[in-house]
Design a protein around this motif. Structure first.
Motif, PDB file in Angstrom:
ATOM      1  N   VAL A   1      40.914  39.247  42.018  1.00  0.00           N
ATOM      2  CA  VAL A   1      38.990  39.718  41.997  1.00  0.00           C
ATOM      3  C   VAL A   1      37.984  40.253  43.314  1.00  0.00           C
ATOM      4  O   VAL A   1      37.590  40.988  43.517  1.00  0.00           O
ATOM      5  CB  VAL A   1      37.545  38.657  40.995  1.00  0.00           C
ATOM      6  CG1 VAL A   1      36.891  39.019  41.544  1.00  0.00           C
ATOM      7  CG2 VAL A   1      38.680  38.589  39.854  1.00  0.00           C
ATOM      8  N   ALA A   2      38.501  39.753  44.402  1.00  0.00           N
ATOM      9  CA  ALA A   2      38.073  40.241  45.115  1.00  0.00           C
ATOM     10  C   ALA A   2      38.277  41.302  46.173  1.00  0.00           C
ATOM     11  O   ALA A   2      37.722  41.962  46.297  1.00  0.00           O
ATOM     12  CB  ALA A   2      38.549  39.406  46.892  1.00  0.00           C
TER      13      ALA A   2
ATOM     14  N   ILE B   1      31.315  41.724  36.910  1.00  0.00           N
ATOM     15  CA  ILE B   1      32.331  40.583  37.114  1.00  0.00           C
ATOM     16  C   ILE B   1      32.451  39.306  36.629  1.00  0.00           C
ATOM     17  O   ILE B   1      32.911  39.095  35.695  1.00  0.00           O
ATOM     18  CB  ILE B   1      33.308  40.868  38.754  1.00  0.00           C
ATOM     19  CG1 ILE B   1      32.969  42.346  39.077  1.00  0.00           C
ATOM     20  CG2 ILE B   1      34.485  39.490  38.298  1.00  0.00           C
ATOM     21  CD1 ILE B   1      34.334  41.989  40.584  1.00  0.00           C
ATOM     22  N   GLU B   2      31.508  38.767  37.666  1.00  0.00           N
ATOM     23  CA  GLU B   2      30.664  37.112  36.685  1.00  0.00           C
ATOM     24  C   GLU B   2      30.470  37.055  35.318  1.00  0.00           C
ATOM     25  O   GLU B   2      30.969  36.720  34.662  1.00  0.00           O
ATOM     26  CB  GLU B   2      29.258  36.250  38.103  1.00  0.00           C
ATOM     27  CG  GLU B   2      29.981  37.143  38.791  1.00  0.00           C
ATOM     28  CD  GLU B   2      30.988  35.725  38.583  1.00  0.00           C
ATOM     29  OE1 GLU B   2      30.814  34.385  38.709  1.00  0.00           O
ATOM     30  OE2 GLU B   2      32.429  35.778  39.795  1.00  0.00           O
TER      31      GLU B   2
ATOM     32  N   ARG C   1      29.246  43.110  41.562  1.00  0.00           N
ATOM     33  CA  ARG C   1      29.753  41.584  41.312  1.00  0.00           C
ATOM     34  C   ARG C   1      28.719  41.052  40.099  1.00  0.00           C
ATOM     35  O   ARG C   1      29.970  39.664  39.414  1.00  0.00           O
ATOM     36  CB  ARG C   1      28.912  41.191  43.021  1.00  0.00           C
ATOM     37  CG  ARG C   1      29.396  39.553  42.856  1.00  0.00           C
ATOM     38  CD  ARG C   1      28.785  39.115  44.027  1.00  0.00           C
ATOM     39  NE  ARG C   1      30.094  39.913  44.954  1.00  0.00           N
ATOM     40  CZ  ARG C   1      29.656  38.881  46.125  1.00  0.00           C
ATOM     41  NH1 ARG C   1      28.278  39.092  47.053  1.00  0.00           N
ATOM     42  NH2 ARG C   1      30.925  39.691  47.309  1.00  0.00           N
ATOM     43  N   SER C   2      27.993  41.364  39.975  1.00  0.00           N
ATOM     44  CA  SER C   2      26.918  40.495  38.494  1.00  0.00           C
ATOM     45  C   SER C   2      27.928  41.224  37.554  1.00  0.00           C
ATOM     46  O   SER C   2      27.963  40.361  36.393  1.00  0.00           O
ATOM     47  CB  SER C   2      25.837  41.694  38.668  1.00  0.00           C
ATOM     48  OG  SER C   2      24.456  40.942  40.067  1.00  0.00           O
TER      49      SER C   2
ATOM     50  N   GLU D   1      36.564  43.886  43.233  1.00  0.00           N
ATOM     51  CA  GLU D   1      35.259  44.260  43.978  1.00  0.00           C
ATOM     52  C   GLU D   1      35.333  45.191  44.866  1.00  0.00           C
ATOM     53  O   GLU D   1      34.485  46.144  45.121  1.00  0.00           O
ATOM     54  CB  GLU D   1      34.762  42.890  44.167  1.00  0.00           C
ATOM     55  CG  GLU D   1      32.959  43.213  44.921  1.00  0.00           C
ATOM     56  CD  GLU D   1      32.901  41.643  44.742  1.00  0.00           C
ATOM     57  OE1 GLU D   1      31.536  41.529  45.787  1.00  0.00           O
ATOM     58  OE2 GLU D   1      32.577  40.410  44.333  1.00  0.00           O
ATOM     59  N   ASP D   2      36.134  44.850  46.347  1.00  0.00           N
ATOM     60  CA  ASP D   2      36.737  45.426  47.019  1.00  0.00           C
ATOM     61  C   ASP D   2      36.587  47.262  47.575  1.00  0.00           C
ATOM     62  O   ASP D   2      36.647  48.116  47.554  1.00  0.00           O
ATOM     63  CB  ASP D   2      36.676  45.503  48.138  1.00  0.00           C
ATOM     64  CG  ASP D   2      36.253  43.371  48.676  1.00  0.00           C
ATOM     65  OD1 ASP D   2      35.237  43.376  48.721  1.00  0.00           O
ATOM     66  OD2 ASP D   2      37.331  43.428  49.822  1.00  0.00           O
TER      67      ASP D   2
ATOM     68  N   VAL E   1      33.251  48.624  45.134  1.00  0.00           N
ATOM     69  CA  VAL E   1      32.322  48.844  46.179  1.00  0.00           C
ATOM     70  C   VAL E   1      32.934  50.105  46.733  1.00  0.00           C
ATOM     71  O   VAL E   1      31.920  51.382  46.758  1.00  0.00           O
ATOM     72  CB  VAL E   1      32.351  47.700  46.573  1.00  0.00           C
ATOM     73  CG1 VAL E   1      30.632  48.097  47.083  1.00  0.00           C
ATOM     74  CG2 VAL E   1      31.243  46.924  45.630  1.00  0.00           C
TER      75      VAL E   1
ATOM     76  N   ARG F   1      33.491  37.681  33.147  1.00  0.00           N
ATOM     77  CA  ARG F   1      34.654  36.002  33.662  1.00  0.00           C
ATOM     78  C   ARG F   1      35.073  35.098  32.696  1.00  0.00           C
ATOM     79  O   ARG F   1      35.934  34.021  32.820  1.00  0.00           O
ATOM     80  CB  ARG F   1      34.313  36.072  35.331  1.00  0.00           C
ATOM     81  CG  ARG F   1      35.016  36.855  36.336  1.00  0.00           C
ATOM     82  CD  ARG F   1      34.562  35.734  37.713  1.00  0.00           C
ATOM     83  NE  ARG F   1      35.825  35.537  37.746  1.00  0.00           N
ATOM     84  CZ  ARG F   1      36.189  34.875  39.136  1.00  0.00           C
ATOM     85  NH1 ARG F   1      34.926  35.290  40.278  1.00  0.00           N
ATOM     86  NH2 ARG F   1      36.678  34.590  39.904  1.00  0.00           N
TER      87      ARG F   1
ATOM     88  N   ARG G   1      27.936  46.644  45.759  1.00  0.00           N
ATOM     89  CA  ARG G   1      28.153  45.027  45.070  1.00  0.00           C
ATOM     90  C   ARG G   1      27.638  43.989  44.992  1.00  0.00           C
ATOM     91  O   ARG G   1      27.978  43.687  44.152  1.00  0.00           O
ATOM     92  CB  ARG G   1      28.125  44.844  46.760  1.00  0.00           C
ATOM     93  CG  ARG G   1      29.226  43.388  47.245  1.00  0.00           C
ATOM     94  CD  ARG G   1      30.048  43.344  48.781  1.00  0.00           C
ATOM     95  NE  ARG G   1      30.700  43.928  49.323  1.00  0.00           N
ATOM     96  CZ  ARG G   1      31.881  44.439  48.911  1.00  0.00           C
ATOM     97  NH1 ARG G   1      32.501  43.770  48.063  1.00  0.00           N
ATOM     98  NH2 ARG G   1      32.434  45.391  49.652  1.00  0.00           N
TER      99      ARG G   1
ATOM    100  N   VAL H   1      35.144  47.653  34.927  1.00  0.00           N
ATOM    101  CA  VAL H   1      35.528  45.871  34.843  1.00  0.00           C
ATOM    102  C   VAL H   1      35.399  45.471  33.570  1.00  0.00           C
ATOM    103  O   VAL H   1      36.166  44.566  34.175  1.00  0.00           O
ATOM    104  CB  VAL H   1      33.669  45.523  35.343  1.00  0.00           C
ATOM    105  CG1 VAL H   1      33.689  44.034  35.331  1.00  0.00           C
ATOM    106  CG2 VAL H   1      33.478  45.839  37.195  1.00  0.00           C
TER     107      VAL H   1
END
Length: 213
Positions: A188-189, A108-109, A105-106, A192-193, A196, A112, A101, A176
């Motif tokens: 996005v959420a 994705i950020e 998440r990193s 990500e889920d 992961v 973005r 995660r 990604v």
């Protein structure tokens, strides 16, 4: 005489600072121009105009727009490495899901901020040798970090850690990018889920026996 020379040395610093600020202004302008016009139409003249520098000044920093693209990609890769260093000692105490995660998440950020610019950088720019070398260097560093992390984690159950490290890094970087820079809106959420979950199950599940075993 010696003290006189020392007194002159700090005067170089403002020029260096100004040069760095100009370089950053050119890069920022290039990012906006490439995102707006695409790579082919994102000329050095447009970049210089957006950066409010002469074309001659731009060429003092970069010989052509290919060099600017390499610098932009390097900045993108460095930001990604800095945001999610997989060689942090404290990550070893995290669950595999927690590690994945953090990494996903990193990534994705880091993708973005401007999807259009990412498409230009990754898909429209020329594959110059220097650019390919930078990409390969970034990937090798990331794979080495992932390999050490997976090899020492008690919950990782893959049959081949070297292959697993390559698969994890390639999957995160490619998927990604495709999802964030592709057309249409992305939840996005949820993305990500799902990513992961996929990576965690791969790393912690029982390995599938090879044919003939």
């Amino acid at each position: 005489m010696t003290s006189g020379h020392r007194g002159l040395q700090p005067r170089k610093r403002p020029r260096q600072v100004r040069a760095e600020l100009t370089r950053q202004r050119i890069l920022d302008a290039a990012a906006r121009v490439f995102a707006e016009y695409g790579y082919a139409a994102g000329t050095t003249n447009r970049i210089a105009e957006r950066a409010r520098v002469s074309i001659g000044s731009l060429y003092q920093y970069y010989p052509n727009k290919d060099a600017i693209l390499v610098e932009l990609l390097t900045r993108h890769f460095d930001a990604g490495m800095a945001a999610a260093p997989l060689d942090r000692d404290d990550l070893q105490a995290e669950s595999v899901e927690g590690i994945m995660r953090f990494y996903v998440r990193s990534a994705i950020e880091n993708h973005r901020e401007d999807p259009q610019l990412l498409r230009v950088m990754m898909e429209q720019g020329p594959r110059a040798p220097e650019l390919l070398e930078r990409i390969a260097h970034h990937e090798s560093r990331r794979i080495a970090q992932a390999r050490r992390l997976l090899r020492n984690h008690p919950d990782v159950r893959v049959a081949d850690v070297d292959v697993a490290a390559r698969l994890v890094v390639s999957t995160v970087e490619m998927v990604v990018h495709r999802m964030m820079a592709g057309p249409g809106q992305v939840d996005v959420a949820r993305f990500e889920d799902e990513l992961v979950t996929m990576l965690t199950r791969y790393l912690t599940g029982d390995p599938v026996a090879a044919p003939g075993d």
